[in-house]
Motif scaffolding. Structure first.
Motif, PDB file in Angstrom:
ATOM      1  N   ALA A  42       0.845  -1.195   0.000  1.00  0.00           N
ATOM      2  CA  ALA A  42       0.000   0.000   0.000  1.00  0.00           C
ATOM      3  C   ALA A  42       0.879   1.243   0.000  1.00  0.00           C
ATOM      4  N   ILE A  43       0.641   2.119  -0.959  1.00  0.00           N
ATOM      5  CA  ILE A  43       1.430   3.354  -1.092  1.00  0.00           C
ATOM      6  C   ILE A  43       0.479   4.537  -0.975  1.00  0.00           C
ATOM      7  N   THR A  44       0.877   5.538  -0.196  1.00  0.00           N
ATOM      8  CA  THR A  44       0.042   6.728   0.002  1.00  0.00           C
ATOM      9  C   THR A  44       0.817   7.976  -0.387  1.00  0.00           C
ATOM     10  N   PHE A  45       0.170   8.851  -1.182  1.00  0.00           N
ATOM     11  CA  PHE A  45       0.713  10.165  -1.497  1.00  0.00           C
ATOM     12  C   PHE A  45       0.006  11.179  -0.595  1.00  0.00           C
ATOM     13  N   ALA A  46       0.760  12.055   0.056  1.00  0.00           N
ATOM     14  CA  ALA A  46       0.137  13.046   0.932  1.00  0.00           C
ATOM     15  C   ALA A  46       0.888  14.375   0.843  1.00  0.00           C
ATOM     16  N   THR A  47       0.126  15.467   0.809  1.00  0.00           N
ATOM     17  CA  THR A  47       0.708  16.800   0.908  1.00  0.00           C
ATOM     18  C   THR A  47       0.733  17.211   2.380  1.00  0.00           C
ATOM     19  N   ASP A  48       1.298  18.388   2.655  1.00  0.00           N
ATOM     20  CA  ASP A  48       1.324  18.895   4.025  1.00  0.00           C
ATOM     21  C   ASP A  48      -0.077  18.927   4.631  1.00  0.00           C
ATOM     22  N   LEU A  49      -1.050  19.344   3.822  1.00  0.00           N
ATOM     23  CA  LEU A  49      -2.404  19.515   4.333  1.00  0.00           C
ATOM     24  C   LEU A  49      -3.085  18.188   4.643  1.00  0.00           C
ATOM     25  N   GLU A  50      -2.532  17.091   4.155  1.00  0.00           N
ATOM     26  CA  GLU A  50      -3.114  15.774   4.417  1.00  0.00           C
ATOM     27  C   GLU A  50      -2.402  15.023   5.542  1.00  0.00           C
ATOM     28  N   LEU A  51      -1.339  15.603   6.080  1.00  0.00           N
ATOM     29  CA  LEU A  51      -0.571  14.903   7.104  1.00  0.00           C
ATOM     30  C   LEU A  51      -1.359  14.724   8.398  1.00  0.00           C
ATOM     31  N   ALA A  52      -2.301  15.625   8.675  1.00  0.00           N
ATOM     32  CA  ALA A  52      -3.133  15.458   9.865  1.00  0.00           C
ATOM     33  C   ALA A  52      -3.976  14.194   9.743  1.00  0.00           C
ATOM     34  N   SER A  53      -4.469  13.917   8.539  1.00  0.00           N
ATOM     35  CA  SER A  53      -5.237  12.688   8.313  1.00  0.00           C
ATOM     36  C   SER A  53      -4.346  11.463   8.485  1.00  0.00           C
ATOM     37  N   VAL A  54      -3.101  11.565   8.041  1.00  0.00           N
ATOM     38  CA  VAL A  54      -2.148  10.458   8.216  1.00  0.00           C
ATOM     39  C   VAL A  54      -1.939  10.174   9.702  1.00  0.00           C
ATOM     40  N   LYS A  55      -1.810  11.242  10.507  1.00  0.00           N
ATOM     41  CA  LYS A  55      -1.612  11.073  11.951  1.00  0.00           C
ATOM     42  C   LYS A  55      -2.798  10.348  12.591  1.00  0.00           C
ATOM     43  N   LYS A  56      -4.010  10.710  12.170  1.00  0.00           N
ATOM     44  CA  LYS A  56      -5.210  10.062  12.725  1.00  0.00           C
ATOM     45  C   LYS A  56      -5.230   8.574  12.361  1.00  0.00           C
ATOM     46  N   ILE A  57      -4.812   8.267  11.133  1.00  0.00           N
ATOM     47  CA  ILE A  57      -4.761   6.862  10.706  1.00  0.00           C
ATOM     48  C   ILE A  57      -3.733   6.096  11.530  1.00  0.00           C
ATOM     49  N   GLU A  58      -2.551   6.683  11.727  1.00  0.00           N
ATOM     50  CA  GLU A  58      -1.503   6.027  12.520  1.00  0.00           C
ATOM     51  C   GLU A  58      -1.974   5.775  13.946  1.00  0.00           C
ATOM     52  N   GLN A  59      -2.687   6.752  14.496  1.00  0.00           N
ATOM     53  CA  GLN A  59      -3.195   6.594  15.858  1.00  0.00           C
ATOM     54  C   GLN A  59      -4.207   5.454  15.923  1.00  0.00           C
ATOM     55  N   ALA A  60      -5.034   5.327  14.856  1.00  0.00           N
ATOM     56  CA  ALA A  60      -6.080   4.300  14.844  1.00  0.00           C
ATOM     57  C   ALA A  60      -5.500   2.891  14.652  1.00  0.00           C
ATOM     58  N   ILE A  61      -4.473   2.771  13.790  1.00  0.00           N
ATOM     59  CA  ILE A  61      -3.927   1.444  13.504  1.00  0.00           C
ATOM     60  C   ILE A  61      -2.816   1.058  14.476  1.00  0.00           C
ATOM     61  N   GLY A  62      -2.369   2.031  15.298  1.00  0.00           N
ATOM     62  CA  GLY A  62      -1.381   1.720  16.326  1.00  0.00           C
ATOM     63  C   GLY A  62       0.034   1.553  15.817  1.00  0.00           C
ATOM     64  N   GLN A  63       0.355   2.176  14.679  1.00  0.00           N
ATOM     65  CA  GLN A  63       1.730   2.077  14.173  1.00  0.00           C
ATOM     66  C   GLN A  63       2.017   3.228  13.218  1.00  0.00           C
ATOM     67  N   LYS A  64       3.291   3.569  13.143  1.00  0.00           N
ATOM     68  CA  LYS A  64       3.723   4.618  12.221  1.00  0.00           C
ATOM     69  C   LYS A  64       3.827   4.053  10.812  1.00  0.00           C
ATOM     70  N   ILE A  65       3.496   4.892   9.829  1.00  0.00           N
ATOM     71  CA  ILE A  65       3.651   4.501   8.429  1.00  0.00           C
ATOM     72  C   ILE A  65       5.036   4.937   7.959  1.00  0.00           C
ATOM     73  N   GLN A  66       5.784   4.017   7.408  1.00  0.00           N
ATOM     74  CA  GLN A  66       7.146   4.321   6.958  1.00  0.00           C
ATOM     75  C   GLN A  66       7.119   5.359   5.841  1.00  0.00           C
ATOM     76  N   VAL A  67       8.007   6.341   5.943  1.00  0.00           N
ATOM     77  CA  VAL A  67       8.097   7.401   4.928  1.00  0.00           C
ATOM     78  C   VAL A  67       9.139   7.013   3.888  1.00  0.00           C
TER      79      VAL A  67
END
Length: 433
Positions: free
Chosen positions: A344-369
């Protein structure tokens, strides 16, 4: 740690905290309150629910020792009316000094009622940036005695385009302590706050939940804008040996159409799931896509459709869905015992990083950059189409002679000055300040 151990909070605040069940400070409060009490500018970064709002409310209420004089000492800027009301309610919950006056400013028909509230006296102002600026320009908000400026949900303020009113208000305050709280700190936010923050301490806390399920391997690419996302996608699609089958997720039909045209122009085999124009190639199911020679299937996000994504080598989120649960549902590895090679690959801009943080919090792990390819072309930021149209209209208007309704202002009415806030306040005799 208890509130009395380290923080110089007034007894009334400690009593209020204990009464509502906040007996122990959270991690972000432990790391920031001592710095705030010492007068340092602070940037607090943490997920929703970590205690950011309570932190700056305690700092604000701790500013008041004696009976206040009705002149704003604290200005709190938040992105929405709902947040204004939430913060004001929490202040009232913790405040034991009922002589402190809290005034709320948010977009509403007319400004008269809010101007009158300010005229009656305001010690703490909780406001959206646009309405605070409007009241300030109408001489209703005196910023000369503000000691504490708080910007909460700063990433949302940037996302909503409130940089100008925040900057104007911050620059109008002669001298104050600044606190910024956000779920994510990125380049656009740094550009906003850097000019008025003085050597701030950056405090970041991570509160990830316990993993609830196995997820697919994930990789995140942080990109500056839409154009660079398109360039990276096309760069990946050039490698036909690696990217043999790709499910590409977007949020809207216009985005899907742009990517369909872009990939087709580069001679990639691309189709849409349930196409809306007959001239577009498409499939009615993911299974048809699996059986065909087509390499890329574009899927427009829809909470109701749950395509079966098993055995597709790459799932690329060109945009993050509004609801994080949609993303998470696609990331669940439903056959962890098998040799599932889906990435799974995700493209995100600065404005989407808050959504990434919420996902990481929900799944309990950091997404590798992931590291950006060296040959990736980085597109420059483009001016919004609306701004370009306004500029064109302005140029056109300057070329034409003034119409019959046009008249020059009298010299006495022409504004060629910019009064300081203190002078504005003196001119408005109805105000206490």
């Amino acid at each position: 740690m208890t509130w009395l151990d380290k923080f110089r909070l007034k007894k009334g605040l400690i009593q209020a905290l204990n009464e509502i069940g906040f007996t122990t400070p959270t991690q972000i409060q432990q790391k920031t309150l001592a710095r705030i009490s010492g007068g340092q500018d602070v940037i607090g970064v943490g997920p929703e629910g970590c205690g950011k709002t309570t932190t700056y409310i305690l700092a604000a209420l701790n500013k008041f020792t004696y009976t206040p004089d009705g002149v704003p000492k604290v200005l709190i800027l938040v992105p929405t009316k709902e947040k204004v009301e939430e913060v004001a309610e929490k202040i009232d919950q913790l405040n034991r000094n009922k002589t402190i006056s809290i005034v709320q400013l948010f977009p509403a028909p007319g400004t008269e009622a809010q101007m009158n509230a300010m005229a009656d006296g305001a010690d703490i102002v909780v406001a959206t940036p646009d309405r605070a600026r409007a009241i300030y320009l109408k001489l209703g908000l005196d910023v000369n005695k503000i000691e504490l400026l708080v910007i909460d949900d700063a990433e949302l303020i940037v996302k909503q385009g409130f940089q100008l009113p925040v900057t104007e208000l911050a620059n109008s305050i002669p001298k104050c302590q600044c606190l910024v709280f956000t779920e994510v700190l990125h380049e656009r936010l740094n550009k906003l706050i850097a000019p008025f923050m003085k050597q701030p301490a950056i405090v970041e806390v991570e509160e990830l939940g316990e993993p609830q399920f196995d997820t697919l391997p994930q990789l995140l690419y942080v990109l500056p804008n839409f154009g660079t996302k398109v360039n990276l996608l096309n760069l990946f699609m050039q490698d036909e040996e690696v990217f043999t089958k790709v499910a590409l997720f977007v949020n809207t039909r216009p985005t899907a159409e742009k990517l369909y045209a872009s990939l087709n122009n580069r001679k990639n085999s691309v189709a849409l799931l349930n196409p809306w124009f007959f001239e577009m190639d498409g499939f009615t199911s993911v299974q048809e896509f699996r059986d065909a020679a087509t390499r890329v299937l574009i899927v427009v996000n829809d909470a109701e459709q749950k395509p079966e994504l098993n055995d597709i080598p790459f799932l690329i989120h060109f945009e993050l869905p509004v609801e994080k649960d949609i993303y998470i549902n696609r990331m669940i590895n439903r056959s962890p015992g098998d040799d599932n090679e889906t990435m799974a690959i995700t493209f995100a801009t600065d404005l989407e990083l808050a959504s990434v943080k919420k996902i990481e919090q929900a799944i309990g792990q950091k997404i590798q950059v992931g590291d950006l390819p060296e040959d990736l072309i980085i597109e420059k930021e483009r001016a919004p189409a609306e701004t370009a149209e306004k500029k064109a209209a302005k140029i056109k208007g300057e070329d034409n002679a003034p119409g019959a309704a046009f008249h020059e202002k009298k010299a006495s009415n022409a504004k060629t000055y910019n009064l300081k806030a203190s002078v504005k306040a003196k001119m408005n005799k109805q105000k206490k300040h």
